[in-house]
Each structure stands twice: as structure tokens, then as C-alpha cells.
Design an enzyme around this catalytic site. Structure first.
Site, PDB file in Angstrom:
ATOM      1  N   ASN A  10      60.282  33.170  61.899  1.00 50.84           N
ATOM      2  CA  ASN A  10      58.883  32.756  62.000  1.00 50.84           C
ATOM      3  C   ASN A  10      58.048  33.701  61.135  1.00 50.84           C
ATOM      4  O   ASN A  10      57.835  34.856  61.504  1.00 50.84           O
ATOM      5  CB  ASN A  10      58.456  32.819  63.476  1.00 50.84           C
ATOM      6  N   LYS A  12      55.001  33.520  60.530  1.00 48.03           N
ATOM      7  CA  LYS A  12      53.632  33.632  61.059  1.00 48.03           C
ATOM      8  C   LYS A  12      52.612  33.468  59.923  1.00 48.03           C
ATOM      9  O   LYS A  12      52.848  32.707  58.995  1.00 48.03           O
ATOM     10  CB  LYS A  12      53.478  34.941  61.845  1.00 48.03           C
ATOM     11  N   HIS A  96      54.141  28.903  70.846  1.00 48.57           N
ATOM     12  CA  HIS A  96      54.291  30.346  70.616  1.00 48.57           C
ATOM     13  C   HIS A  96      53.217  31.092  71.415  1.00 48.57           C
ATOM     14  O   HIS A  96      52.083  30.620  71.537  1.00 48.57           O
ATOM     15  CB  HIS A  96      54.171  30.662  69.121  1.00 48.57           C
ATOM     16  N   GLU A  98      51.407  33.480  70.711  1.00 49.69           N
ATOM     17  CA  GLU A  98      50.170  33.777  69.976  1.00 49.69           C
ATOM     18  C   GLU A  98      49.199  32.598  70.061  1.00 49.69           C
ATOM     19  O   GLU A  98      47.989  32.791  70.054  1.00 49.69           O
ATOM     20  CB  GLU A  98      50.507  34.157  68.523  1.00 49.69           C
ATOM     21  N   GLU A 166      60.590  34.452  74.605  1.00 51.39           N
ATOM     22  CA  GLU A 166      59.957  35.544  73.870  1.00 51.39           C
ATOM     23  C   GLU A 166      59.018  36.306  74.794  1.00 51.39           C
ATOM     24  O   GLU A 166      57.858  35.894  74.981  1.00 51.39           O
ATOM     25  CB  GLU A 166      59.140  34.982  72.703  1.00 51.39           C
ATOM     26  N   GLY A 172      56.436  41.957  68.208  1.00 52.90           N
ATOM     27  CA  GLY A 172      55.729  42.790  67.238  1.00 52.90           C
ATOM     28  C   GLY A 172      55.474  44.212  67.699  1.00 52.90           C
ATOM     29  O   GLY A 172      54.699  44.936  67.085  1.00 52.90           O
ATOM     30  N   SER A 212      60.875  41.599  68.602  1.00 53.24           N
ATOM     31  CA  SER A 212      61.356  42.837  67.973  1.00 53.24           C
ATOM     32  C   SER A 212      62.859  42.826  67.665  1.00 53.24           C
ATOM     33  O   SER A 212      63.518  43.876  67.719  1.00 53.24           O
ATOM     34  CB  SER A 212      60.971  44.056  68.817  1.00 53.24           C
TER      35      SER A 212
HETATM   36  O1  G3H Z   1      58.300  34.151  66.763  1.00 50.56           O
HETATM   37  C1  G3H Z   1      58.716  35.316  66.685  1.00 50.56           C
HETATM   38  C2  G3H Z   1      58.337  36.296  67.645  1.00 50.56           C
HETATM   39  O2  G3H Z   1      56.983  36.260  67.931  1.00 50.56           O
HETATM   40  C3  G3H Z   1      58.905  37.653  67.425  1.00 50.56           C
HETATM   41  O3  G3H Z   1      58.151  38.423  66.534  1.00 50.56           O
HETATM   42  O4  G3H Z   1      60.138  39.700  65.723  1.00 50.56           O
HETATM   43  O5  G3H Z   1      57.828  40.316  64.996  1.00 50.56           O
HETATM   44  O6  G3H Z   1      58.585  40.726  67.354  1.00 50.56           O
HETATM   45  P1  G3H Z   1      58.699  39.892  66.131  1.00 50.56           P
END
Ligand code: G3H
Length: 249
Positions: A10, A12, A96, A98, A166, A172, A212
Site C-alpha cells: 500500500n 498510500k 483502511h 486511515e 492491521e 507506521g 510495521s
Molecule cells: O496498509 C498498510 C498499513 O497501514 C501498514 O503500514 O507498513 O507503514 O506500518 P506500515
């Protein structure tokens, strides 16, 4: 049938045309396990979907990061499932955290979105996960079950759904869930499917972990029996994404 390992990247809200081309170049040159072993999907921002689809090797699929809840029309700023079909984008990420937390998408809205995308023939990576406060108050399983139930109330066929667990506190932050923490929730989610949907779906649905994940921690997580892959954020923008794909073997 064994569940095929699934690795999603992803991206983002990141990237310029040049940066996107660089990531695609890295993926195109990488030695990765065959499609029989691992399903790989990358999810660029909407504006780069066609570019990525055109440049990326065909074994790696492309996902949108969201789509509108119903048929398109007078919904300024939205992108419809029909448009994704028109661009031959096979996957979409829905729910997601977010979007749930920053854009206030409710469980019901997410359930409607999943149902509409599936009705248009798009496969869905549906995300669930608890906040740190919810975990600390012991509500993790209740939260992920309620999020999953809201989807189950809107769909009857889970064949084209991958569920991404997640935990918000791991996204993150560099604080990855321990393999035992991830396995516990994945196991409980599978049990939830067995109790509330069917034994067949419980056995076949892929439940992937996100939060992460990186090249160093993916192997141990991938070894957990109820963990069928990853949804990777930050590390999917880096060459180590290839190491995460390789954790399938
Ligand atoms: O969609 C992916 C997740 O939000 C994980 O993000 O690997 O940056 O923690 P991250």
C-alpha cells in the site's frame, strides 16, 4: 485447498512519477517466487494506477486504495468501482484505518463499499484493526469482530475478499505486533468466520497482517499458521518489499 500467500504493498499518498517508475523498475527486475506460490498486489495512488498497470510485470497485480460506495455520478472527488473496472484494476483496498479514523468511515459504510466493489467484479482487501486504547482496554477481539460482522452483513460470498488485520498502533510506528499477538487475532478471526459464516470460509479466507512489517521481521510473522501474508505500507516503497514477497517461501 491451501491458502496462497498474499503480499500487498500500500503506497498510500506517496510518490512522484519518477519515484513510481523507480519502484516499478525494482519490482520488474526482482527475482520473486512464482504466482503459484505468492499473489502480489501493489496499490499506488489513483493518479498513478494506469502508469503502474502499464509498466509493471504482469505477474504483479494492481489495487486502488479506495472507491466510492455506490455507482458513480455527482460525487465530487470520488472514484467509482466502475472506473476501476474500466481501467482493468482488479483489486481495491477498503476500510483502511486511515480512512476509518481520519475520514470517519463507519463499519456500515465500509461494509457497503465492500459489497458494491464485489458486485462490480473487483476483489477487495478489507481492513480491520483496533486502536491502542481499544487494545489496552481488552476490546481487540470485540472491535475486529464488529468490523468483520459489518462486512458479513452485506456480502454472502467471501471468495474475492482478503481480510487485512492491521492494528492501528502498529501502523507506521515501527512497533510491529509480535508473531504471537498477530497469530492470536488471526486465529480468533478465523474462529469468528467458523462460528458466524461457515467452516469453508474460515478455512479458505486469507487473513493477512499489516503494521510495521519489514524485511527483518516478515519471516517470523509469515511462519504463524493463521497468517497468510501481509499488507505493507512504508516498506513497500523500498527494495526490501522484495524480501517481504520472498517470505512466502
Ligand atoms: O496498509 C498498510 C498499513 O497501514 C501498514 O503500514 O507498513 O507503514 O506500518 P506500515
Amino acid at each position: 485447498m491451501a491458502r496462497k500467500f498474499f503480499v500487498g504493498g500500500n503506497w498510500k499518498c506517496n510518490g512522484t512519477t519518477e519515484e513510481v517508475k523507480k519502484i516499478v523498475g525494482t519490482l520488474n527486475e526482482a527475482e520473486i517466487p512464482s504466482e503459484d506460490v505468492v499473489e502480489v498486489v501493489v496499490s499506488p495512488p489513483f493518479v498513478f494506477l494506469s502508469l503502474v498497470k502499464n509498466l509493471l510485470r504482469s505477474e504483479i497485480q494492481v489495487a486502488a486504495q479506495n472507491c466510492w460506495v455506490r455507482k458513480g455520478g455527482a460525487f465530487t472527488g470520488e472514484v467509482s468501482a466502475e472506473m476501476l473496472v474500466n481501467l482493468a484494476i482488479p483489486w481495491v483496498i477498503i476500510g483502511h484505518s486511515e480512512r476509518r479514523l481520519i475520514l470517519n468511515e463507519s463499519n456500515e459504510f465500509v461494509g457497503d463499499k465492500v459489497a458494491y466493489a464485489l458486485s462490480q467484479g473487483i476483489k477487495v482487501i478489507a481492513c480491520v484493526g483496533e486502536t491502542l486504547e481499544q487494545r489496552e482496554s481488552g476490546a481487540t477481539l470485540e472491535v475486529v469482530a464488529a468490523q468483520t460482522k459489518a462486512i458479513a452483513e452485506k456480502i454472502s460470498n467471501w471468495d474475492n475478499v482478503v481480510l487485512a488485520y492491521e492494528p492501528v498502533w502498529a501502523i507506521g510506528t515501527g512497533k510491529v505486533a509480535s508473531p504471537a499477538q498477530a497469530q492470536e487475532v488471526h486465529h480468533e478471526l478465523r474462529k469468528w468466520f467458523s462460528d458466524n459464516v461457515s467452516a469453508d470460509v474460515a478455512g479458505s479466507i486469507r487473513i493477512i497482517y499489516g503494521g510495521s512489517v519489514n524485511g527483518a521481521n516478515c519471516k517470523e510473522l509469515a511462519a504463524q499458521p493463521d497468517l497468510d501474508g501481509f499488507l505493507v505500507g512504508g516498506a513497500s516503497l523500498k527494495p526490501e518489499f522484495v524480501d517481504i514477497i520472498k517470505s512466502a517461501t
